[in-house]
Design an enzyme around this catalytic site. Structure first.
Site, mmCIF file in Angstrom:
data_model
loop_
_atom_site.group_PDB
_atom_site.id
_atom_site.type_symbol
_atom_site.label_atom_id
_atom_site.label_comp_id
_atom_site.label_asym_id
_atom_site.label_seq_id
_atom_site.Cartn_x
_atom_site.Cartn_y
_atom_site.Cartn_z
ATOM 1 N N SER A 125 0.763 -1.041 0.264
ATOM 2 C CA SER A 125 -0.067 -0.062 -0.034
ATOM 3 C C SER A 125 0.890 1.594 0.201
ATOM 4 C CB SER A 125 -1.057 -0.033 1.488
ATOM 5 O OG SER A 125 -0.417 0.050 2.184
ATOM 6 N N HIS A 146 -3.134 -4.023 -5.288
ATOM 7 C CA HIS A 146 -3.733 -3.375 -4.179
ATOM 8 C C HIS A 146 -4.603 -4.068 -3.622
ATOM 9 C CE1 HIS A 146 -3.173 -0.227 -1.161
ATOM 10 N NE2 HIS A 146 -3.656 -1.185 -0.156
ATOM 11 N N GLU A 158 -6.405 -1.662 -5.968
ATOM 12 C CA GLU A 158 -5.855 -0.707 -7.035
ATOM 13 C C GLU A 158 -4.755 -1.670 -7.822
ATOM 14 O OE1 GLU A 158 -5.811 3.756 -4.859
ATOM 15 O OE2 GLU A 158 -4.714 1.302 -3.558
ATOM 16 N N ASN A 196 -4.960 6.062 -0.769
ATOM 17 C CA ASN A 196 -4.045 6.717 0.619
ATOM 18 C C ASN A 196 -3.192 8.289 0.307
ATOM 19 O OD1 ASN A 196 -4.338 4.864 2.540
ATOM 20 N ND2 ASN A 196 -2.566 3.051 1.243
#
Length: 394
Positions: A125, A146, A158, A196
């Site tokens: 991540s 991800h 992702e 993120n």
């Protein structure tokens, strides 16, 4: 590189993420090899997958026969220095500790034992896919896949290409994971990928408002839920994630972007982490979760609440616009990632169009003038769009 819906899939690492990914792949019909250096970890993972499947049966999400078949397709086994357990897998997804050296060592071993057409992927991540792939002789077959925790429940995945990743491979990987019933987005190999990175202001600006004394956590959370439409407020979400985890991700993104002011960690959150007030898992965080402790009452002033929401949303939109500007992902994938990955009430760029790009730009420009900080500088793309009267979706 052929990715077939019936090929064996390997998962390296049997923690929460690895076991969840193994369950997803098996549910899609793949034989799955779940490997770990710890046999006790493998035993715990197998038991947890069994419990998760039992819950699915109880909630009538699958039949008992289907649950039995999913579990039977997962073959747990210990990993040796040669990673030989993964020989014959067409795809191996690594889900071990977030340490670059450990991942590079794993990928070197995986490349040596898998076939030339096998795809090697990382569930990282925060680490660079390019840096991980640098340990391989054929980095073109390395990608990021991800998942979000818990992998069987969260719909978003992702897909990330490194500097050398074959573009055609990314599309093959995306089609495969789409076939697993997931919602995929393609992101550039930049710190935090989409979610993120773009989500940082949800926490960071809420913390800044608290530090300035504008409002307390309960009021900010109330405003973001009731007026902003978010499922959870930033402080209750930080307590759920764990302040230690949330602070570490923010610090990682801050450092990866060479101390970019927009991602500066909060001293108030660091104090909580230093005091080991991590949130729900420790019993205390921004809130006190011990038995008998009443929940704090928010200030339900709608004018105050709207100002808090407008400021945080403007910062989120600015981050999403900058991700488009720097070609991290398309506007469509960014909006999809934020609605499916973190359950935002609407896509941020769609939200910008509804508010008005000019209005969002004016709010940011006013904050930058007031504080004199680069933290609030509008993205060049947002500035241009406001000047030209453009929308993200025409």
């Amino acid at each position: 590189m052929a990715l077939s819906p019936s090929m064996p899939v390997g998962v390296l690492g049997s923690g929460a993420m690895g076991s969840g990914i193994a369950q997803v792949a098996s549910a899609a019909g793949h034989p799955v090899v779940l490997g770990d250096v710890s046999e006790s970890a493998l035993a715990r993972a197998t038991a947890e997958i069994g419990r998760a499947l039992d819950r699915d049966v109880q909630k009538q999400r699958r039949t008992a026969a289907e649950a039995k078949a999913v579990l039977s397709r997962i073959r747990p086994g210990p990993v040796d220095d040669r990673f030989s357990i993964f020989a014959g897998c067409g795809l191996v997804i690594e889900a071990i500790v977030e340490d670059l050296d450990a991942k590079r060592k794993a990928f070197t071993g995986l490349e040596a034992v898998t076939g030339s057409d096998a795809v090697l992927a990382s569930n990282t991540s925060s680490l660079s896919i390019t840096a991980i792939a640098a340990s391989c002789r054929r980095p073109e077959r390395v990608a990021g896949i991800h998942f979000f925790n818990p992998a069987p429940v969260m719909p978003l995945v992702e897909i990330v290409g490194g500097h050398a990743t074959d573009p055609a491979l990314l599309q093959d990987v995306r089609r495969l994971i789409d076939g697993w019933g997931k919602t995929t987005v393609v992101a550039a190999d930049t710190p935090g990928f989409i979610v993120n990175r773009v989500a940082r202001p949800f926490y960071g600006e809420a913390l800044r408002l608290f530090e300035e004394g504008v409002a307390d956590p309960a009021t900010i959370d109330w405003a973001m839920r009731e007026l902003g439409g978010f499922r959870m407020g930033p402080f209750e979400l930080m307590d759920l994630i764990g302040n230690d985890v949330n602070y570490a991700v923010t610090r990682s993104v801050f450092e990866a972007f060479a101390w970019e002011p927009r991602y500066r960690p909060s001293l108030a959150q660091r104090r909580l982490v230093d005091a080991r007030l991590f949130g729900k898992k420790s019993g205390r965080g921004w809130y006190d979760y011990r038995n008998g402790t009443p929940a704090p009452e928010p200030d339900r002033d709608p004018e105050l609440g709207r100002r808090i929401v407008d400021r945080i949303v403007a910062m989120l939109i600015n981050e999403a616009a900058d991700a488009v500007f720097l070609r991290v992902a398309t506007p469509q994938d960014i909006d999809l990632a934020m609605t499916k990955g973190v359950n935002y009430p609407r896509g941020l760029l769609q939200w910008a169009d509804q508010i008005g790009v000019t209005t969002v730009h004016q709010r940011l420009a006013a904050l930058q003038e007031e504080y004199g900080e680069d933290r609030y500088r509008p993205s060049p793309l947002l500035r241009r769009m406001a000047r030209d009267g453009r929308r993200f979706y025409q």
